[in-house]
Design an enzyme around this catalytic site. Structure first.
Site, PDB file in Angstrom:
ATOM      1  CG  HIS A  77      -2.049   0.973   1.125  1.00  0.00           C
ATOM      2  ND1 HIS A  77      -1.889   2.330   1.326  1.00  0.00           N
ATOM      3  CD2 HIS A  77      -3.373   0.789   0.846  1.00  0.00           C
ATOM      4  CE1 HIS A  77      -3.057   2.937   1.180  1.00  0.00           C
ATOM      5  NE2 HIS A  77      -3.975   2.032   0.888  1.00  0.00           N
ATOM      6  CG  HIS A 151      -2.031  22.503 -50.900  1.00  0.00           C
ATOM      7  ND1 HIS A 151      -2.841  22.027 -49.893  1.00  0.00           N
ATOM      8  CD2 HIS A 151      -2.702  23.556 -51.449  1.00  0.00           C
ATOM      9  CE1 HIS A 151      -3.950  22.737 -49.843  1.00  0.00           C
ATOM     10  NE2 HIS A 151      -3.886  23.673 -50.763  1.00  0.00           N
ATOM     11  CB  SER A 274      26.429  10.518 -38.991  1.00  0.00           C
ATOM     12  OG  SER A 274      26.669   9.212 -39.508  1.00  0.00           O
ATOM     13  CB  SER A 275      28.986   6.622 -35.904  1.00  0.00           C
ATOM     14  OG  SER A 275      28.167   5.771 -36.703  1.00  0.00           O
ATOM     15  CE  LYS A 280      23.026  12.969 -41.415  1.00  0.00           C
ATOM     16  NZ  LYS A 280      21.826  13.045 -42.260  1.00  0.00           N
ATOM     17  CG  ASN A 282      21.898  14.578 -38.082  1.00  0.00           C
ATOM     18  OD1 ASN A 282      21.834  14.756 -39.296  1.00  0.00           O
ATOM     19  ND2 ASN A 282      22.403  13.476 -37.555  1.00  0.00           N
TER      20      ASN A 282
END
Length: 464
Positions: A77, A151, A274-275, A280, A282
């Site tokens: 409890h 659009h 990135s490895s 990159k 990101n």
């Protein structure tokens, strides 16, 4: 419970998770027990000395937490071992009046709302910071012409500041929603075993109201143990706030792609994208925001499900709403902090925006040309003339400007000099700059209101 994500970026912890750590929640429950005792003493339900002693001992640092933890293991409890330990600590017969007439959910739900209110203040403060950052960004970029896209395609020119104005407009309404729901969400609940308040000998409503006052909370109109619509509303409001942030983060992520190259979120020195791909850069912050707001929206069905409690109490539903609230407010804090990081450090490239405006060779100015020509030959006929030239340019690769110049009717009506002037997209951004400035000013006003709200120790009383 949501987890922190590893990141190369140094992102602030807004401090919300600490509010829902076990010891913080236990102390909040003890605060409710102390307020309950004080309210009961004021109407003579328990002795004044007992209430004073309960208040004096309702501090977690006085507790033997090993005894509490063992009690949790034995009883299964969540509250009873705390009540036992408070009873043990109280001198004289005061311990016998701990938790008088209350049921567990009265204490835990009210205590959790105390923590939620603290988290709410953090949310409002972080939202104020974000609005101020967006106000600065909107003003800074109000004249930066950009291709308005509908659009996914070029529509008419706009400015980046007008885009930011849209984000501000939504966030200001979310701020309003969060303030408006305070009297409904931050309320004490004290109805005893089945919400009838029978254990309080006719004083239930007054006790709940006074207990709430002592805690800086309002009072539930009816202390039903399956009533969660007010807390579900809070999750919904946070989900909407998070979704607006997610929309902005998605847009930044898109515009950061090399194909657009119009903005870039802060990429600190040393950040590795990135490895295997050294180039990159990101959108890590934006990806965090998108992941968090998606998770946040997924909590809405759980919160709504919690409203379907059986009879007078249903423990499974209280667990659902508790989890939905905790995760929702934690995720919201993370989202707001990351949105601030994005906004304050956003790099904007107006030259690239202008290059992208020119990609269609003037097609983005078709509406303006149509309306100008329409003054001479009527809107529909002008639409047809411009349409033919625009579609030929799009399908044949021919220059839109040259096609317009070769059209005898267009050349006769507009002339070469006027035509060249009208193909300049910067002259057709409409109210974009004004919209950006107006929303920037609004953001600062709302931020100031939020700061004033967070400085108060108590929520507004509920309406009669």
């Amino acid at each position: 419970m949501s987890q922190e994500r590893p990141t190369a970026l140094s992102v602030r912890d807004p401090g919300i998770r600490a509010l829902f750590a076990q010891r913080a929640r236990w102390q909040a429950w003890l605060d409710v027990e102390a307020a309950l005792a004080r309210a009961q003493a004021e109407i003579g339900m328990i002795p004044e000395a007992a209430a004073t002693e309960i208040q004096r001992k309702a501090h977690l640092e006085l507790f033997d937490l090993e005894r509490v933890t063992e009690g949790l293991r034995v009883t299964g409890h969540g509250l009873v071992p705390l009540v036992w330990e408070l009873d043990r600590l109280c001198e004289g017969d005061a311990g016998g009046y701990v938790h008088w007439g209350a049921t567990t959910q009265n204490i835990t739900q009210t205590g959790n709302i105390l923590q939620l209110r603290k988290a709410h203040r953090i949310v409002l403060s972080e939202l104020a910071d974000l609005l101020e950052a967006l106000a600065s960004l909107a003003e800074r970029t109000k004249d930066h012409a950009i291709a308005g896209r509908t659009h996914g395609q070029h529509a008419v020119p706009s400015t980046f500041g007008a885009k930011v104005a849209v984000w501000i407009d939504e966030l200001c309404r979310h701020a309003q929603r969060l303030r408006q729901l305070e009297p409904r969400a931050f309320v004490a609940m004290l109805g005893g075993g089945a919400g009838t308040a029978a254990s309080f000998q006719g004083h239930g409503a007054a006790l709940q109201r006074r207990m709430g006052e002592l805690l800086g909370l309002g009072s539930m109109p009816l202390p039903g143990r399956t009533i969660y619509d007010h807390l579900t509303e809070y999750v919904l409001a946070l989900a909407m706030l998070g979704t607006s942030c997610g929309k902005a983060a998605r847009e930044v992520r898109t515009l950061m792609a090399e194909e657009f190259g119009e903005v870039e979120e802060p990429v600190p020195p040393g950040a590795v994208g990135s490895s295997t791909m050294p180039q990159k850069r990101n959108p890590k912050l934006c990806m965090d925001i998108v992941a968090d707001e998606t998770h946040l929206r997924s909590l809405v069905p759980l919160a709504i499900e919690a409203m379907l409690g059986d009879h007078e109490a249903d423990g499974s539903r209280s667990m659902m709403i508790d989890r939905a609230l905790r995760q929702a407010v934690e995720l919201t804090g993370d989202i707001l902090v990351r949105m601030q990081e994005v906004t304050e450090g956003l790099r904007v490239f107006p030259e690239r925006m202008r290059q992208n405006l020119e990609l269609s060779g003037g097609l983005i100015m078709s509406e303006s040309l149509m309306l100008e020509l329409g003054r001479e030959i009527g809107r529909q006929r002008a639409h047809d003339v411009i349409y033919e030239a625009a579609q030929e340019a799009a399908t044949s690769g021919a220059s839109f400007a040259s096609l317009l110049a070769r059209d005898e009717e267009i050349a006769a009506r507009l002339g070469a000099e006027r035509l060249a002037e009208m193909l300049d997209p910067v002259r057709y951004t409409g109210d974009s700059a004004r919209q950006a400035s107006e929303q920037a000013a609004r953001a600062l006003r709302v931020a100031a209101d939020l700061r004033e709200a967070t400085s108060a120790d108590r929520v507004r009383p509920p309406p009669p």
